[in-house]
Design a protein around this motif. Structure first.
Motif, PDB file in Angstrom:
ATOM      1  N   GLU A   1       0.843  -1.200   0.000  1.00 29.08           N
ATOM      2  CA  GLU A   1       0.000   0.000   0.000  1.00 29.08           C
ATOM      3  C   GLU A   1       0.880   1.253   0.000  1.00 29.08           C
ATOM      4  N   LEU A   2       1.917   1.243   0.867  1.00 30.63           N
ATOM      5  CA  LEU A   2       2.792   2.410   0.944  1.00 30.63           C
ATOM      6  C   LEU A   2       3.655   2.546  -0.305  1.00 30.63           C
ATOM      7  N   LEU A   3       4.124   1.432  -0.831  1.00 37.87           N
ATOM      8  CA  LEU A   3       4.933   1.496  -2.049  1.00 37.87           C
ATOM      9  C   LEU A   3       4.089   2.083  -3.189  1.00 37.87           C
ATOM     10  N   ALA A   4       2.846   1.625  -3.300  1.00 34.98           N
ATOM     11  CA  ALA A   4       1.967   2.120  -4.361  1.00 34.98           C
ATOM     12  C   ALA A   4       1.695   3.609  -4.180  1.00 34.98           C
ATOM     13  N   LEU A   5       1.492   4.028  -2.936  1.00 36.08           N
ATOM     14  CA  LEU A   5       1.238   5.440  -2.652  1.00 36.08           C
ATOM     15  C   LEU A   5       2.445   6.276  -3.053  1.00 36.08           C
ATOM     16  N   ALA A   6       3.631   5.793  -2.717  1.00 37.51           N
ATOM     17  CA  ALA A   6       4.862   6.516  -3.057  1.00 37.51           C
ATOM     18  C   ALA A   6       5.037   6.620  -4.566  1.00 37.51           C
ATOM     19  N   LEU A   7       4.550   5.611  -5.287  1.00 39.21           N
ATOM     20  CA  LEU A   7       4.663   5.623  -6.751  1.00 39.21           C
ATOM     21  C   LEU A   7       3.579   6.480  -7.393  1.00 39.21           C
ATOM     22  N   GLY A   8       2.768   7.138  -6.570  1.00 32.09           N
ATOM     23  CA  GLY A   8       1.789   8.089  -7.077  1.00 32.09           C
ATOM     24  C   GLY A   8       0.440   7.503  -7.435  1.00 32.09           C
ATOM     25  N   HIS A   9       0.147   6.330  -6.948  1.00 33.38           N
ATOM     26  CA  HIS A   9      -1.140   5.707  -7.271  1.00 33.38           C
ATOM     27  C   HIS A   9      -2.299   6.557  -6.751  1.00 33.38           C
ATOM     28  N   ALA A  10      -3.198   6.942  -7.680  1.00 32.01           N
ATOM     29  CA  ALA A  10      -4.242   7.904  -7.319  1.00 32.01           C
ATOM     30  C   ALA A  10      -5.423   7.286  -6.589  1.00 32.01           C
ATOM     31  N   ASP A  11      -5.575   5.983  -6.674  1.00 30.25           N
ATOM     32  CA  ASP A  11      -6.791   5.358  -6.140  1.00 30.25           C
ATOM     33  C   ASP A  11      -6.591   4.745  -4.761  1.00 30.25           C
ATOM     34  N   ALA A  12      -5.509   5.141  -4.070  1.00 27.41           N
ATOM     35  CA  ALA A  12      -5.209   4.555  -2.758  1.00 27.41           C
ATOM     36  C   ALA A  12      -6.315   4.722  -1.719  1.00 27.41           C
ATOM     37  N   PRO A  13      -7.123   5.810  -1.755  1.00 31.45           N
ATOM     38  CA  PRO A  13      -8.214   5.954  -0.782  1.00 31.45           C
ATOM     39  C   PRO A  13      -9.161   4.755  -0.740  1.00 31.45           C
TER      40      PRO A  13
END
Lengths: 287, 136
Positions: A250-262
Motif C-alpha cells: 500500500e505504501l509502495l503504491a502510494l509513493a509511486l503516485g497511485h491515485a486510487d489509494a483511498p
C-alpha cells in the motif's frame, strides 16, 4: 519471466487492499503475475487435523499445477508460503515417490523475498513521485515471513531488514525496534481474541516506544489482528493509540503516485487519513 | 497456556500422555516457529505440537480448549465446501458451532461495512479434487 501468483484465501476478502496494492506495484515495475489456475486453499494449520492425505494434499494440488505450467510461484501470505514450501520440500526429499512424476521444479517464494532483490529497489527509487517522509513506521514481519529459516531463506531471521530497505528506497525511514518477529496471535483471533489483544498490546507499546507513527506489515493475518484489535486495546488500557497498519505494498503504491489509494484506506478500521494528511487522496501523482 | 513449551517437551519425555493431550497449551500454540528457531538442543517443538494436536484429535481426547478445536473444525468444513476459505462463512460456522453469536459483533460489522468480508466468495471449480482429499 513468467510468475504464477498464489493469492491465498484472504487476498480477495480481509486483505483486499494487500492484493490490489500488490498488483499496482508489480504493474509499475513491469512484473506480470498470472493467478495460479483454479488454486485451492493451502489448508494452513487446520488441515493437519483432517483426513490423512489433506495436510500435504492441499498444497500439493497447487504445486502440481505450477509444475505443469512450468513456472515458479509467488505468494503474499507467509502461512501459504510455509505450507507450499514445506510440502514441496517434503515431497522432493521423500524416500519414495509419493506423487508419481512430481519433481518439485516449481519453487515457492514469499512476496517480500521476491520484491527484495536489488533491481526492484532501484526501480522503485526511480519512480517515486509522492514524498512520504513524515511516516515513521516500524516494520512488522510477524512469524512465518522469516521462520523457519530453512524454508524462508532468512539468515537474519531475528532482525530482518527487507521491508526497511524497500521503504527506504521510496524515502520512508523505518524506526528500529525489537519486536519485528514477535507473534500477533495469528489464528487465535477468532477463538481466543483476548490472547491476540494481549499480544498486539505489547506490539503497540513497543512501536510507540520506538517513536513510530504507524506499522507496516507483509502478512494478511497480522494486519487484521493489529488493525481490528487496536481500538479495543486502547479502550481497555485507557491509552491513546493511533497506529495505522499498512500493507507494505500500500505504501509502495502510494509513493509511486497511485491515485486510487483511498479505496484501500476505507478498508482499514484504524483509518490512515489523519496520518497521511493531504497525501491520503493520492495527491502529487504525476504519472 | 497451562504448560509452557519446554514443560510439554519434558512431559512427553516422561510419558505424561493424558496430561499433554488434554492440555490447552497444545491448542493455544500459534505455530509461530520461534521455539524451534531458538532451541539450543535443536528440538522442533513446533512439529511436536502439531503431532500432539493430531494425536489428541485421533484419540478423541476432551480438548483443553474447545473453542480453538471448534475453530479448526469450522475451518475444515468451510474448506470442504468451497476449496477456499470464505472468511464470513468460516466465522458463521464457528458461531453456529459455539453459539458465541454476540462475540466480536462490532468488529465483524465494521469489517463487513468496509468490504473485507464478501458475501459471495470465490470457489475452486474442480471441487471433486478437494472432496477426494477429504476422503484420503
Amino acid at each position: 519471466m513468467r510468475i504464477l501468483y498464489y493469492p491465498g484465501c484472504s487476498i480477495h476478502s480481509s486483505a483486499r487492499a494487500y492484493g490490489e496494492s500488490t498488483e499496482v506495484v508489480c504493474r509499475a515495475l513491469g512484473i506480470t503475475f498470472e493467478e495460479l489456475e483454479d488454486w485451492n486453499c493451502c489448508g494452513a494449520k487446520s488441515a493437519q487435523l483432517g483426513a490423512a492425505g489433506l495436510f500435504a494434499g492441499l498444497p500439493a494440488r497447487n504445486l502440481i499445477v505450477a509444475e505443469q505450467a512450468g513456472a515458479d510461484l509467488v505468494t503474499p501470505c507467509p502461512a501459504c508460503h510455509q505450507r507450499l514450501a514445506a510440502t514441496r520440500a517434503a515431497l522432493v526429499e521423500a524416500p519414495e515417490r509419493l506423487i508419481p512424476g512430481y519433481r518439485g521444479t516449481a519453487k515457492v517464494t514469499h512476496l517480500l523475498k521476491f520484491l527484495s532483490d536489488a533491481e526492484v529497489a532501484e526501480q522503485l527509487a526511480a519512480r517515486v513521485v509522492t514524498k512520504l517522509n513524515h511516516l515513521n513506521p516500524v516494520c512488522y514481519y510477524g512469524c512465518l515471513t522469516v521462520r523457519p529459516a530453512h524454508l524462508t531463506g532468512y539468515a537474519d531471521f531475528e532482525d530482518p531488514h527487507d521491508m526497511e530497505r524497500l521503504l527506504g528506497a521510496v524515502g520512508i525511514v523505518a524506526r528500529p525496534w525489537s519486536y519485528k518477529t514477535d507473534c500477533c496471535g495469528a489464528g487465535l483471533n477468532v477463538p481466543r481474541p483476548e490472547v491476540v489483544r494481549e499480544l498486539v498490546a505489547r506490539l503497540y507499546d513497543a512501536a510507540l516506544e520506538a517513536g513510530a507513527n504507524c506499522i507496516v506489515t507483509c502478512c494478511p493475518l497480522c494486519q487484521v489482528n493489529l488493525d481490528i484489535r487496536q481500538q479495543e486495546v486502547a479502550g481497555l488500557t485507557g491509552k491513546a493509540i493511533y497506529l495505522p497498519v499498512f500493507f507494505l505494498t500500500e505504501l509502495l503504491a502510494l509513493a509511486l503516485g497511485h491515485a486510487d489509494a483511498p479505496r484501500w484506506w476505507r478498508t482499514h478500521l484504524v483509518h490512515p487519513s489523519a496520518l497521511l494528511g493531504g497525501v491520503a487522496a493520492g495527491a502529487g501523482a504525476a504519472a | 497456556m497451562d504448560h509452557l513449551p519446554h514443560q510439554i517437551v519434558e512431559m512427553v519425555q516422561l510419558g505424561f500422555a493424558q496430561e499433554v493431550l488434554a492440555s490447552s497449551a497444545i491448542w493455544v500454540c500459534t505455530s509461530c516457529e520461534a521455539c524451534a528457531a531458538r532451541c539450543p538442543n535443536g528440538i522442533d517443538v513446533g512439529a511436536m505440537m502439531g503431532a500432539l494436536r493430531k494425536m489428541a484429535v485421533r484419540r478423541r481426547t476432551q480438548p483443553g480448549d474447545g473453542n480453538i478445536v471448534a475453530f479448526h473444525t469450522s475451518f475444515l468444513a468451510a474448506l470442504k465446501s468451497r476449496g477456499r476459505i470464505g472468511e464470513l462463512d468460516l466465522v458463521l460456522r464457528y458461531k453456529l458451532r459455539t453459539h458465541l453469536f454476540r462475540q466480536d459483533l462490532p468488529v465483524g460489522l465494521a469489517m463487513l461495512r468496509r468490504g473485507r468480508l464478501p458475501l459471495f466468495p470465490s470457489r475452486v471449480r474442480r471441487l471433486r479434487d478437494i472432496r477426494r482429499l477429504f476422503r484420503s
